[in-house]
Scaffold this motif. Sequence first.
Motif, PDB file in Angstrom:
ATOM      1  N   GLY A   7       0.799  -1.210   0.000  1.00 29.91           N
ATOM      2  CA  GLY A   7       0.000   0.000   0.000  1.00 29.91           C
ATOM      3  C   GLY A   7       0.834   1.264   0.000  1.00 29.91           C
ATOM      4  N   LEU A   8       0.159   2.356  -0.217  1.00 32.36           N
ATOM      5  CA  LEU A   8       0.778   3.669  -0.204  1.00 32.36           C
ATOM      6  C   LEU A   8       1.452   3.921   1.140  1.00 32.36           C
ATOM      7  CD1 LEU A   8       1.061   6.186  -2.010  1.00 32.36           C
ATOM      8  CD2 LEU A   8      -1.007   7.053  -0.935  1.00 32.36           C
ATOM      9  N   VAL A  31       6.891   3.352  -0.559  1.00 31.59           N
ATOM     10  CA  VAL A  31       5.952   3.406  -1.678  1.00 31.59           C
ATOM     11  C   VAL A  31       5.296   4.791  -1.656  1.00 31.59           C
ATOM     12  CG1 VAL A  31       3.827   2.446  -2.666  1.00 31.59           C
ATOM     13  CG2 VAL A  31       5.525   0.925  -1.611  1.00 31.59           C
ATOM     14  N   VAL A  32       5.464   5.547  -2.748  1.00 29.35           N
ATOM     15  CA  VAL A  32       4.917   6.901  -2.800  1.00 29.35           C
ATOM     16  C   VAL A  32       3.820   7.053  -3.849  1.00 29.35           C
ATOM     17  CG1 VAL A  32       6.975   8.002  -1.857  1.00 29.35           C
ATOM     18  CG2 VAL A  32       6.766   7.714  -4.334  1.00 29.35           C
ATOM     19  N   GLU A  33       3.606   6.012  -4.658  1.00 27.68           N
ATOM     20  CA  GLU A  33       2.569   6.086  -5.691  1.00 27.68           C
ATOM     21  C   GLU A  33       2.175   4.670  -6.096  1.00 27.68           C
ATOM     22  OE1 GLU A  33       0.202   8.420  -8.201  1.00 27.68           O
ATOM     23  OE2 GLU A  33       1.972   9.336  -7.309  1.00 27.68           O
ATOM     24  N   LEU A  34       0.874   4.454  -6.271  1.00 27.69           N
ATOM     25  CA  LEU A  34       0.380   3.194  -6.818  1.00 27.69           C
ATOM     26  C   LEU A  34       0.236   3.392  -8.321  1.00 27.69           C
ATOM     27  CD1 LEU A  34      -2.401   2.370  -4.204  1.00 27.69           C
ATOM     28  CD2 LEU A  34      -0.002   1.688  -4.182  1.00 27.69           C
ATOM     29  N   LEU A  35       0.832   2.504  -9.096  1.00 28.97           N
ATOM     30  CA  LEU A  35       0.806   2.600 -10.554  1.00 28.97           C
ATOM     31  C   LEU A  35      -0.009   1.457 -11.137  1.00 28.97           C
ATOM     32  CD1 LEU A  35       4.629   3.260 -11.004  1.00 28.97           C
ATOM     33  CD2 LEU A  35       2.806   4.974 -10.880  1.00 28.97           C
ATOM     34  N   ALA A  36      -0.597   1.682 -12.291  1.00 28.62           N
ATOM     35  CA  ALA A  36      -1.356   0.643 -13.013  1.00 28.62           C
ATOM     36  C   ALA A  36      -2.351  -0.067 -12.095  1.00 28.62           C
ATOM     37  CB  ALA A  36      -0.399  -0.353 -13.670  1.00 28.62           C
ATOM     38  N   TYR A  37      -3.108   0.737 -11.339  1.00 30.20           N
ATOM     39  CA  TYR A  37      -4.145   0.210 -10.443  1.00 30.20           C
ATOM     40  C   TYR A  37      -3.592  -0.798  -9.432  1.00 30.20           C
ATOM     41  CZ  TYR A  37      -7.027   2.421 -13.960  1.00 30.20           C
ATOM     42  OH  TYR A  37      -7.562   3.323 -14.828  1.00 30.20           O
ATOM     43  N   GLY A  38      -2.388  -0.543  -8.927  1.00 31.48           N
ATOM     44  CA  GLY A  38      -1.779  -1.410  -7.919  1.00 31.48           C
ATOM     45  C   GLY A  38      -0.956  -2.545  -8.468  1.00 31.48           C
ATOM     46  N   ALA A  39      -0.768  -2.597  -9.790  1.00 35.41           N
ATOM     47  CA  ALA A  39       0.058  -3.643 -10.401  1.00 35.41           C
ATOM     48  C   ALA A  39       1.542  -3.289 -10.337  1.00 35.41           C
ATOM     49  CB  ALA A  39      -0.364  -3.883 -11.844  1.00 35.41           C
ATOM     50  N   GLU A  42       5.574   3.133  -7.378  1.00 34.90           N
ATOM     51  CA  GLU A  42       6.694   4.070  -7.397  1.00 34.90           C
ATOM     52  C   GLU A  42       7.294   4.046  -5.991  1.00 34.90           C
ATOM     53  OE1 GLU A  42       9.200   6.899  -9.258  1.00 34.90           O
ATOM     54  OE2 GLU A  42       7.604   5.700 -10.137  1.00 34.90           O
ATOM     55  N   VAL A  43       8.572   3.694  -5.923  1.00 34.70           N
ATOM     56  CA  VAL A  43       9.256   3.596  -4.633  1.00 34.70           C
ATOM     57  C   VAL A  43      10.360   4.640  -4.585  1.00 34.70           C
ATOM     58  CG1 VAL A  43      10.574   2.102  -3.086  1.00 34.70           C
ATOM     59  CG2 VAL A  43       8.708   1.140  -4.452  1.00 34.70           C
ATOM     60  N   GLU A  44      10.375   5.394  -3.498  1.00 34.87           N
ATOM     61  CA  GLU A  44      11.362   6.454  -3.302  1.00 34.87           C
ATOM     62  C   GLU A  44      12.406   5.978  -2.298  1.00 34.87           C
ATOM     63  OE1 GLU A  44      10.550  10.391  -1.070  1.00 34.87           O
ATOM     64  OE2 GLU A  44      10.031  10.722  -3.190  1.00 34.87           O
ATOM     65  N   PHE A  45      13.659   6.142  -2.677  1.00 33.69           N
ATOM     66  CA  PHE A  45      14.778   5.784  -1.815  1.00 33.69           C
ATOM     67  C   PHE A  45      15.436   7.069  -1.342  1.00 33.69           C
ATOM     68  CE2 PHE A  45      13.904   2.255  -4.551  1.00 33.69           C
ATOM     69  CZ  PHE A  45      14.012   1.162  -3.721  1.00 33.69           C
ATOM     70  N   SER A  46      15.588   7.206  -0.023  1.00 37.73           N
ATOM     71  CA  SER A  46      16.122   8.433   0.577  1.00 37.73           C
ATOM     72  C   SER A  46      17.296   8.107   1.488  1.00 37.73           C
ATOM     73  CB  SER A  46      15.045   9.139   1.402  1.00 37.73           C
ATOM     74  OG  SER A  46      13.934   9.434   0.598  1.00 37.73           O
ATOM     75  N   GLU A  54      16.848   8.286  -5.339  1.00 37.85           N
ATOM     76  CA  GLU A  54      16.310   7.559  -6.486  1.00 37.85           C
ATOM     77  C   GLU A  54      14.828   7.338  -6.276  1.00 37.85           C
ATOM     78  OE1 GLU A  54      16.256   6.832  -9.864  1.00 37.85           O
ATOM     79  OE2 GLU A  54      18.355   6.384  -9.419  1.00 37.85           O
ATOM     80  N   SER A  55      14.081   7.379  -7.357  1.00 37.75           N
ATOM     81  CA  SER A  55      12.658   7.069  -7.360  1.00 37.75           C
ATOM     82  C   SER A  55      12.412   6.246  -8.605  1.00 37.75           C
ATOM     83  CB  SER A  55      11.841   8.365  -7.371  1.00 37.75           C
ATOM     84  OG  SER A  55      10.473   8.070  -7.254  1.00 37.75           O
ATOM     85  N   VAL A  56      11.842   5.060  -8.428  1.00 40.28           N
ATOM     86  CA  VAL A  56      11.721   4.134  -9.558  1.00 40.28           C
ATOM     87  C   VAL A  56      10.433   3.326  -9.448  1.00 40.28           C
ATOM     88  CG1 VAL A  56      13.094   2.356  -8.400  1.00 40.28           C
ATOM     89  CG2 VAL A  56      13.011   2.393 -10.886  1.00 40.28           C
ATOM     90  N   GLY A  57       9.841   3.001 -10.594  1.00 38.75           N
ATOM     91  CA  GLY A  57       8.661   2.150 -10.639  1.00 38.75           C
ATOM     92  C   GLY A  57       9.076   0.693 -10.544  1.00 38.75           C
ATOM     93  N   LEU A  58       8.420  -0.052  -9.654  1.00 40.44           N
ATOM     94  CA  LEU A  58       8.781  -1.451  -9.422  1.00 40.44           C
ATOM     95  C   LEU A  58       7.558  -2.350  -9.440  1.00 40.44           C
ATOM     96  CD1 LEU A  58      11.247  -0.823  -6.463  1.00 40.44           C
ATOM     97  CD2 LEU A  58      11.841  -1.358  -8.839  1.00 40.44           C
ATOM     98  N   ARG A  59       7.780  -3.607  -9.808  1.00 43.48           N
ATOM     99  CA  ARG A  59       6.735  -4.629  -9.777  1.00 43.48           C
ATOM    100  C   ARG A  59       6.692  -5.259  -8.381  1.00 43.48           C
ATOM    101  NH1 ARG A  59       9.966  -5.685 -13.916  1.00 43.48           N
ATOM    102  NH2 ARG A  59      10.649  -7.638 -12.979  1.00 43.48           N
ATOM    103  N   PRO A  60       5.570  -5.841  -7.998  1.00 46.21           N
ATOM    104  CA  PRO A  60       5.444  -6.422  -6.648  1.00 46.21           C
ATOM    105  C   PRO A  60       6.522  -7.456  -6.328  1.00 46.21           C
ATOM    106  CG  PRO A  60       3.312  -6.394  -7.725  1.00 46.21           C
ATOM    107  CD  PRO A  60       4.319  -5.954  -8.752  1.00 46.21           C
ATOM    108  N   GLU A  61       6.961  -8.229  -7.303  1.00 54.73           N
ATOM    109  CA  GLU A  61       7.965  -9.268  -7.039  1.00 54.73           C
ATOM    110  C   GLU A  61       9.373  -8.692  -6.803  1.00 54.73           C
ATOM    111  OE1 GLU A  61       7.432  -9.094 -11.554  1.00 54.73           O
ATOM    112  OE2 GLU A  61       6.083  -9.140  -9.838  1.00 54.73           O
ATOM    113  N   GLN A  62       9.543  -7.396  -7.018  1.00 55.10           N
ATOM    114  CA  GLN A  62      10.840  -6.755  -6.792  1.00 55.10           C
ATOM    115  C   GLN A  62      10.983  -6.157  -5.399  1.00 55.10           C
ATOM    116  OE1 GLN A  62      10.427  -4.260 -10.414  1.00 55.10           O
ATOM    117  NE2 GLN A  62      12.510  -4.967 -10.861  1.00 55.10           N
ATOM    118  N   ILE A  63       9.894  -6.172  -4.621  1.00 51.16           N
ATOM    119  CA  ILE A  63       9.911  -5.572  -3.291  1.00 51.16           C
ATOM    120  C   ILE A  63       9.175  -6.452  -2.284  1.00 51.16           C
ATOM    121  CG2 ILE A  63      10.160  -3.171  -4.010  1.00 51.16           C
ATOM    122  CD1 ILE A  63       7.144  -2.838  -3.828  1.00 51.16           C
ATOM    123  N   MET A  64       9.485  -6.247  -1.017  1.00 45.36           N
ATOM    124  CA  MET A  64       8.737  -6.891   0.063  1.00 45.36           C
ATOM    125  C   MET A  64       8.435  -5.847   1.123  1.00 45.36           C
ATOM    126  SD  MET A  64      11.717  -9.035   2.049  1.00 45.36           S
ATOM    127  CE  MET A  64      10.702  -9.427   3.443  1.00 45.36           C
TER     128      MET A  64
END
Length: 82
Positions: A7-8, A31-39, A42-46, A54-64
């Motif tokens: 979730g956001l 997680v700073v943004e839900l993309l493609a209806y939650g598919a 956008e994850v922000e690294f600080s 860095e801020s990058v769009g990621l798929r669910p299998e790339q994060i936990m």
Amino acid sequence: MNKSRIGLLDVVALTADLPEYNLYRGQVGTVVELLAYGAAFEVEFSDRNGRTYESVGLRPEQIMVLHFEPTSPDSVSEMMPA
């Protein structure tokens, strides 16, 4: 893939290296943004000072999702007594 719903504003960790972004497995972001209806997300690294590096769009299998409290009563019973 993580079975928890992502979730956001969830704190997440990378499960794979992304050398093209200079990001590696285990790095923590938010997680700073839900993309493609939650598919995707956008994850922000600080850094420790809160500056985004860095801020990058990621798929669910790339994060936990990281959990800071027990996620179920069963997980408490698995803990070793001090």
